[in-house]
Design an enzyme around this catalytic site. Sequence first.
Site, PDB file in Angstrom:
ATOM      1  N   LYS A  89     -14.266  14.749  15.285  1.00 27.32           N
ATOM      2  CA  LYS A  89     -15.529  14.246  15.754  1.00 27.32           C
ATOM      3  C   LYS A  89     -16.436  15.427  16.238  1.00 27.32           C
ATOM      4  O   LYS A  89     -17.631  15.147  15.908  1.00 27.32           O
ATOM      5  CB  LYS A  89     -14.977  13.088  16.976  1.00 27.32           C
ATOM      6  CG  LYS A  89     -14.373  11.926  16.526  1.00 27.32           C
ATOM      7  CD  LYS A  89     -14.243  11.190  17.685  1.00 27.32           C
ATOM      8  CE  LYS A  89     -13.398   9.958  17.063  1.00 27.32           C
ATOM      9  NZ  LYS A  89     -13.108   9.146  18.448  1.00 27.32           N
TER      10      LYS A  89
ATOM     11  N   GLY B   5      -7.762  13.812  23.960  1.00 27.43           N
ATOM     12  CA  GLY B   5      -7.985  14.993  23.339  1.00 27.43           C
ATOM     13  C   GLY B   5      -9.621  15.295  23.677  1.00 27.43           C
ATOM     14  O   GLY B   5     -10.379  14.215  23.490  1.00 27.43           O
TER      15      GLY B   5
ATOM     16  N   ALA C  22     -14.433  13.440  22.274  1.00 25.09           N
ATOM     17  CA  ALA C  22     -13.026  13.047  22.701  1.00 25.09           C
ATOM     18  C   ALA C  22     -12.512  11.779  22.152  1.00 25.09           C
ATOM     19  O   ALA C  22     -13.187  10.845  21.411  1.00 25.09           O
ATOM     20  CB  ALA C  22     -13.109  12.515  24.259  1.00 25.09           C
ATOM     21  N   ASP C  23     -11.207  11.673  22.245  1.00 26.71           N
ATOM     22  CA  ASP C  23     -10.427  10.525  21.491  1.00 26.71           C
ATOM     23  C   ASP C  23      -9.179  10.475  22.255  1.00 26.71           C
ATOM     24  O   ASP C  23      -8.521  11.225  22.740  1.00 26.71           O
ATOM     25  CB  ASP C  23      -9.989  10.936  20.241  1.00 26.71           C
ATOM     26  CG  ASP C  23      -9.757   9.428  19.475  1.00 26.71           C
ATOM     27  OD1 ASP C  23     -10.595   8.851  18.886  1.00 26.71           O
ATOM     28  OD2 ASP C  23      -8.378   8.954  19.467  1.00 26.71           O
ATOM     29  N   THR C  24      -8.934   9.053  22.674  1.00 26.19           N
ATOM     30  CA  THR C  24      -7.833   8.735  23.320  1.00 26.19           C
ATOM     31  C   THR C  24      -6.680   7.874  22.836  1.00 26.19           C
ATOM     32  O   THR C  24      -6.988   6.973  21.951  1.00 26.19           O
ATOM     33  CB  THR C  24      -8.266   7.679  24.536  1.00 26.19           C
ATOM     34  OG1 THR C  24      -9.026   8.616  25.349  1.00 26.19           O
ATOM     35  CG2 THR C  24      -6.990   7.188  25.483  1.00 26.19           C
TER      36      THR C  24
END
Length: 192
Positions: free
Chosen positions: A55, A108, A71-73
Site C-alpha cells: 500500500k 503491519g 497499514a494493514d491489520t
Amino acid sequence: MSRPELVLASASPRRVELLALVGIVPDRIEPADIDETPLKGETPPRLAARLAVGKAEAVAARAPGAVVLAADTVVAVGRRFLEKAADEGEAERFLRLLSGRNHRVLTGVAAAAGGRVRHRVVDTRVSFKVLSDAEIAAYVASGEWRGKAGGYGIQGRAGAFVTRIVGSWPAVMGLPLYESVNLLAGAGWRAP
C-alpha cells in the site's frame, strides 16, 4: 525547512483518529487499491507486512516527494486468517471461532519516502470471553463488524468481549502509534 507532505494510504477513519491522538494530521488521504489475497503458504505476519508495504509503495508512486504512511491489520487464529467479514453469516462464524479463545492481531505499518520503505509488524495477543448466542446475535445486528478484520472492532461493543490484551491496543484498532511515529521520523517527517 518545510516538512514533506504526509499522505495516509488508508480509507480508515479510525487511523485518522488514532493519528490525531498523537497530534498528527495527514495532509492528504489517498487509499491504496491493491490485491489483499493471501499468498499460498503466507504466514499472518508476512501478509501484514506485505500488504502495508504494498500500500505504501502504490501510493508513493502517485505522490512523489511525499512521505506515505500505510497499514494493514490481519486477525489470525493459528495459521487461519480472518479477513473482513463479507456478510452477517461470516461475521457470526468469526465470532464463534474467536469465542473463548486467544487470537493474534498483526498490524503491519510502513512509511515510504525517497524510494525507500521502512516497515514494522506489531503482534498483539487478544483473548475473548466465551460469547453467548445472544451476544453474538446482538453484535452482528449492530453492524459494527462491517469493514473490520476478524469481524470485530475493539473500540466498540466488542471491547466488552476482550478479557486480556498483550501488546498494542492502538494496533488492534488498526495503527500502532509508537511504531508509526518512529517510522515517520525515520522517513524524515516529524509532528509539529
